[in-house]
Design an enzyme around this catalytic site. Sequence first.
Site, mmCIF file in Angstrom:
data_model
loop_
_atom_site.group_PDB
_atom_site.id
_atom_site.type_symbol
_atom_site.label_atom_id
_atom_site.label_comp_id
_atom_site.label_asym_id
_atom_site.label_seq_id
_atom_site.Cartn_x
_atom_site.Cartn_y
_atom_site.Cartn_z
ATOM 1 N N ASP A 8 0.882 -1.317 0.132
ATOM 2 C CA ASP A 8 -0.009 -0.063 -0.094
ATOM 3 C C ASP A 8 0.862 1.162 -0.224
ATOM 4 O OD1 ASP A 8 -2.586 -1.071 0.054
ATOM 5 O OD2 ASP A 8 -2.636 -1.179 2.293
HETATM 6 C C1 GLC Z 1 -1.712 -3.876 5.502
HETATM 7 C C2 GLC Z 1 -2.908 -4.072 4.410
HETATM 8 C C3 GLC Z 1 -2.807 -4.875 3.278
HETATM 9 C C4 GLC Z 1 -1.571 -4.499 2.635
HETATM 10 C C5 GLC Z 1 -0.189 -4.249 3.832
HETATM 11 C C6 GLC Z 1 1.019 -3.872 2.914
HETATM 12 O O1 GLC Z 1 -1.465 -5.269 5.695
HETATM 13 O O2 GLC Z 1 -3.881 -4.718 4.916
HETATM 14 O O3 GLC Z 1 -3.916 -4.767 2.371
HETATM 15 O O4 GLC Z 1 -1.286 -5.429 1.321
HETATM 16 O O5 GLC Z 1 -0.606 -3.614 4.581
HETATM 17 O O6 GLC Z 1 1.097 -2.690 2.647
HETATM 18 C C1 GLC Z 2 -1.222 -0.722 5.127
HETATM 19 C C2 GLC Z 2 0.079 -0.210 5.669
HETATM 20 C C3 GLC Z 2 0.382 0.920 6.376
HETATM 21 C C4 GLC Z 2 -0.411 2.074 5.576
HETATM 22 C C5 GLC Z 2 -1.936 1.705 5.183
HETATM 23 C C6 GLC Z 2 -2.690 2.600 4.385
HETATM 24 O O1 GLC Z 2 -1.797 -0.867 6.118
HETATM 25 O O2 GLC Z 2 0.527 -1.502 6.364
HETATM 26 O O3 GLC Z 2 1.742 1.240 6.709
HETATM 27 O O4 GLC Z 2 -0.519 3.305 6.338
HETATM 28 O O5 GLC Z 2 -1.734 0.594 4.322
HETATM 29 O O6 GLC Z 2 -3.802 2.440 4.131
#
Ligand code: GLC
Ligand code: GLC
Length: 812
Positions: free
Chosen positions: A483
């Site tokens: 993300d």
């Molecule tokens: C969090 C989000 C997931 C994403 C991951 C890496 O676990 O829930 O959707 O792939 O972060 O950013």
């Molecule tokens: C995922 C990631 C986090 C970020 C979020 C945004 O959960 O782990 O670092 O802030 O996505 O939605």
Amino acid sequence: MKFGHFDDAGREYVITNPRTPWPWINYLGNEDFFSLISNTAGGYSFYKDAKFRRITRYRYNNVPMDSGGRYFYIKDGDTVWSPGWKPCKTDLDSYECRHGMNYTRITGEKDGIKAETLFFVPLKTWAEVQKLTLTNNTSKTRKLKIFSFAEWCLWNAATDMENFQRNFSTGEVETEGSVIYHKTEYKERRNHYAYYSVNVPISGFDTDRETFFGLYNGFDEPRVVLEGRARNSEAHGWSPIASHYLEVELKPGESEDLVFVLGYVENIQEGKWESKNIINKKKAKETIARFDTAPKVDAALEDLRNYWDNLLSIFTIDSGEKKLDRMVNIWNQYQCMITFCFSRSASFFESGIGRGMGFRDSNQDLIGFVHQIPDRARERIIDIASTQFPDGGCYHQYQPLNKRGNNDIGGGFNDDPMWLILGTTSYIKETGDFSILDEQVPFDNDMSVARSLFDHLTVSFDHVINNLGPHGLPLIGRADWNDCLNLNCFSEDPDESFQTTENKTEGSRAESVMIAGLFVVYGRDYIELCRKTGRQDEAERASRHVNEMIVTIKKHGWDGGWFLRAYDFFGNKVGSKDNEEGKIFIESNGWCTMAGIGSDEGLCKKALDAVKERLDCSHGIVLNNPAFTKYYIEYGEISSYPVGYKENAGVFCHNNPWIMIGETVAGNGGRAWKYYRKICPSYLEDISELHKTEPYVYSQMIAGKDAFNPGEAKNSWLTGTAAWNFYAVTQYILGIRPGYDGLIIDPCIPEDWKSYRVTRKFRGSIYHIEVTNPASVSKGVKEVSVDGEIIKSNVVPLFEDGENHTVKVILG
Ligand code: GLC
Ligand code: GLC
């Protein structure tokens, strides 16, 4: 240092020191009504949606930590104490918290009085049941004053925390007998109320918070408790609560059970009222009556236990390695059920307000529980697919209450569609239920544009090939699985979210090698599914695209020593030896080695060695290296984190299993196993003071080698880590893998493992599998016999006969 221990026979983690390094929590309920409960009884309850149907209030990130919960106050002479230590924090003579499968038991003892509290949500029940058992272990008769406590949340957990100009005037309650009803907004558009009851007559009650505590007192010193008498306050606005006051007299050796029910009711519009402004209490009373004695409560707990016996009997292992067995048999599967229920919404790191059910998250979670509750997995797949767009793109999340895509969170994450293929094929392999493919499933919840689920898979596949970049690799969109790798955002404004700010697609050359690897893995699954269902032409078409992608990855996704991560907006390499920071990333190397891309030419071996050399550390495999030490506007959120945390070189546990699986594809069972142990919580129990989060569940992230405090974990419970680790260890290390035509046996273990046994219920039969490794190999099945007969392949056939079958596997 440890703060408790595992009780494997009871399937419990037993906390013996209430001062855990972080609240160690559990989840109650697994269908509609849910509660979070910490080891000191903190937490809250909600119905289905932690944002829109929040029943009790919680204070996040507070001082002290973990403020608010279902509390019991015991006033014994001048001493006031709580069985869970908090909130009073009076020194106890003994304390124990047992977190089990959807129930928690907290016991405290003080001056010869033992108070045992049991909390659970019975099956098919919209209520949390609490049984308080008081025992007098002294030789004198004792008189105790008991006060219960719950604080109502005004339903919408977000506005409850901000809109005080309104909230302080809306709160309404009713009391009748021993039941306190919370009916804020019931007279307008709500058709639901909550209640809190106890199964004996009460000596008083309070429903107004200020009266109960006094304006300047904390949870630890409620005024009425100190005074030893309820004030029978009725809340009008301000902050409604529910507290029962009970006087209990216990003879020497005597015990008394009190049963409290904290529940939720929905009424139909015409049936809302009993009389003017008096709510219809029929349903509440029915539920209360189901649990009005201790034996009834115990029977309901027994039902819950049987439910879990059954769920956990589907995959069991006996390896002789206790820490492995307890994770696989109990805790990892339990956590998978929890992530199924909550996705990423409600934990002690997720407020329950910000996020709904993730498209990619929910599909990945599915691989961890589909063997346990296939019917609910089926329903989940349809729900998720119903939020997809006709071109295969997706809302990133949807709200569980209305099951609709949530635009506030953003979209355009170009990995999302492929995960639907993973979810669907995993379901069919487990169940053999191909009929799901014919279900008519809407796009964006619009039934007028419904098409078969199979067509949804086709548009998912095509979404990748319709969105290729200049090198023929998949365009990344807003981001892929990571993300925080936001290659098209260029955000300079601290007030905007990386997830929803403008995503510059015009002229972007940003491509993802991770999606490319993902496409090869699930593209092949799609092809296999096409062949299975007689769609030869579609299989051929898809094969061409997958083969092309493999060629493209070798040509444009290989960096000499490992797989590149991406190309940025301008077409520059990300995750390359040519970069100053972030030279290598875990995700693309995980997916490309899982896909075995270039394994004949030695690419996978090189990539896995590079991961070992550059990303591995004593706490697990970090996401990237070197960590980003400054903000790169062209990379986005990833470089916003301090080094070693979260996506910036943290050990992001979710993706460690991708490397484990990559290692098993390459035949390195020893390495896969070492990686498994590094992040597996039961192996980290002894360093709980460093690890900080629960030793019985995975956390999303452990601070990496570059961090200020390496080894410290965060974001426990709601993480794809649960499903992926269960999947990696059971299907790729232990190697027991569902296939369309049978159970595939393909272990990849450390050479010094001699044997292990697995019992697997699959397609209506029970397989008792014994794997032996006389030649000390890591991988390779020499012989498989089923019920005494040697079979030709390593796929154990289906019997679907309800019988037991013995499977003996010899590696070599
Ligand atoms: C969090 C989000 C997931 C994403 C991951 C890496 O676990 O829930 O959707 O792939 O972060 O950013
Ligand atoms: C995922 C990631 C986090 C970020 C979020 C945004 O959960 O782990 O670092 O802030 O996505 O939605």
